[in-house]
Design a protein around this motif. Sequence first.
Motif, PDB file in Angstrom:
ATOM      1  N   PRO A 102       0.915  -0.868   0.168  1.00  0.00           N
ATOM      2  CA  PRO A 102       0.220  -0.420  -0.167  1.00  0.00           C
ATOM      3  C   PRO A 102       1.280   1.688  -0.595  1.00  0.00           C
ATOM      4  O   PRO A 102       1.842   0.928   0.295  1.00  0.00           O
ATOM      5  CB  PRO A 102      -0.544  -0.215   1.268  1.00  0.00           C
ATOM      6  CG  PRO A 102       0.169  -0.756   1.818  1.00  0.00           C
ATOM      7  CD  PRO A 102       1.090  -2.013   0.764  1.00  0.00           C
ATOM      8  N   THR A 103       0.411   2.371  -0.697  1.00  0.00           N
ATOM      9  CA  THR A 103       1.147   3.675   0.090  1.00  0.00           C
ATOM     10  C   THR A 103       0.905   3.714   1.618  1.00  0.00           C
ATOM     11  O   THR A 103      -0.018   3.880   2.216  1.00  0.00           O
ATOM     12  CB  THR A 103       0.133   4.956  -1.537  1.00  0.00           C
ATOM     13  OG1 THR A 103      -1.416   5.014  -0.750  1.00  0.00           O
ATOM     14  CG2 THR A 103      -0.430   4.867  -2.434  1.00  0.00           C
ATOM     15  N   MET A 104       1.762   5.039   1.621  1.00  0.00           N
ATOM     16  CA  MET A 104       1.912   5.507   3.013  1.00  0.00           C
ATOM     17  C   MET A 104       0.236   6.331   3.620  1.00  0.00           C
ATOM     18  O   MET A 104      -0.257   6.020   4.678  1.00  0.00           O
ATOM     19  CB  MET A 104       2.856   6.564   3.120  1.00  0.00           C
ATOM     20  CG  MET A 104       4.237   5.251   3.645  1.00  0.00           C
ATOM     21  SD  MET A 104       4.018   4.038   4.566  1.00  0.00           S
ATOM     22  CE  MET A 104       3.846   5.265   6.413  1.00  0.00           C
ATOM     23  N   SER A 105      -0.015   7.045   2.342  1.00  0.00           N
ATOM     24  CA  SER A 105      -1.447   7.563   2.971  1.00  0.00           C
ATOM     25  C   SER A 105      -2.145   6.067   3.154  1.00  0.00           C
ATOM     26  O   SER A 105      -3.475   6.108   4.239  1.00  0.00           O
ATOM     27  CB  SER A 105      -2.304   8.441   1.795  1.00  0.00           C
ATOM     28  OG  SER A 105      -1.713   7.956   0.322  1.00  0.00           O
ATOM     29  N   THR A 106      -2.363   5.257   2.483  1.00  0.00           N
ATOM     30  CA  THR A 106      -3.534   3.695   2.247  1.00  0.00           C
ATOM     31  C   THR A 106      -2.749   3.707   4.352  1.00  0.00           C
ATOM     32  O   THR A 106      -3.584   2.745   4.913  1.00  0.00           O
ATOM     33  CB  THR A 106      -3.119   2.822   1.329  1.00  0.00           C
ATOM     34  OG1 THR A 106      -3.926   3.641   0.629  1.00  0.00           O
ATOM     35  CG2 THR A 106      -3.793   2.487   1.844  1.00  0.00           C
ATOM     36  N   VAL A 107      -1.877   3.186   4.344  1.00  0.00           N
ATOM     37  CA  VAL A 107      -1.641   2.973   5.424  1.00  0.00           C
ATOM     38  C   VAL A 107      -1.703   3.844   7.260  1.00  0.00           C
ATOM     39  O   VAL A 107      -2.593   2.891   7.487  1.00  0.00           O
ATOM     40  CB  VAL A 107       0.522   2.451   5.577  1.00  0.00           C
ATOM     41  CG1 VAL A 107       0.380   2.460   6.810  1.00  0.00           C
ATOM     42  CG2 VAL A 107       0.757   1.587   4.470  1.00  0.00           C
ATOM     43  N   VAL A 108      -1.544   4.899   6.702  1.00  0.00           N
ATOM     44  CA  VAL A 108      -2.569   6.300   7.331  1.00  0.00           C
ATOM     45  C   VAL A 108      -4.013   5.500   7.738  1.00  0.00           C
ATOM     46  O   VAL A 108      -4.194   5.476   8.526  1.00  0.00           O
ATOM     47  CB  VAL A 108      -2.467   7.540   7.217  1.00  0.00           C
ATOM     48  CG1 VAL A 108      -2.829   7.845   8.202  1.00  0.00           C
ATOM     49  CG2 VAL A 108      -0.558   7.520   7.721  1.00  0.00           C
ATOM     50  N   LEU A 109      -4.998   5.306   7.409  1.00  0.00           N
ATOM     51  CA  LEU A 109      -6.039   5.122   6.756  1.00  0.00           C
ATOM     52  C   LEU A 109      -6.626   3.895   7.473  1.00  0.00           C
ATOM     53  O   LEU A 109      -7.298   3.882   8.077  1.00  0.00           O
ATOM     54  CB  LEU A 109      -7.140   5.230   5.053  1.00  0.00           C
ATOM     55  CG  LEU A 109      -8.096   5.108   5.508  1.00  0.00           C
ATOM     56  CD1 LEU A 109      -9.083   5.833   5.382  1.00  0.00           C
ATOM     57  CD2 LEU A 109      -8.404   4.659   3.694  1.00  0.00           C
TER      58      LEU A 109
END
Length: 148
Positions: free
Chosen positions: A88-95
């Motif tokens: 995943p992208t980091m923004s997806t990880v944060v989500l």
Amino acid sequence: MDGNFSTKSDVFSFGVLVLEIVSGKKNRGFYHSNSELNLLGHAWRSWKEGKGLELIDPAVGDTYDEQEVLRCIQVGLLCVQERAENRPTMSTVVLMLNSETATMAQPKTPGFCLGRNTHETDSSTSKQDESCTVNQVTVTMLDARLSS
């Protein structure tokens, strides 16, 4: 492996860090006594066997939410998947880490899950201490030949 750094290699590093925090163990040099896998391999095996909570650092005691820990382990494993395009992208990880309702895929085999090959198949082609990954990719040990 190729010395190229990208956002996907940063995601991989973050996943390793998450698994290290949950387990209280370092990835490098951590070997489970039976399987001799590193932390990524041990986390992957525990996850596949439905025993993810066994990964938790005993120092945490009983003061944790099981669903939150399992979500962290799943996110960590998603980040360390062998194929960078599956991470995943980091923004997806944060989500995923911030939302209890975020839909998450099941992780695939992690990269760099080196363990030791514990059984010898043919003494001329393998040695007991050769390394291989969980996904059946072997690491070849080269020996120099002396000329006479």
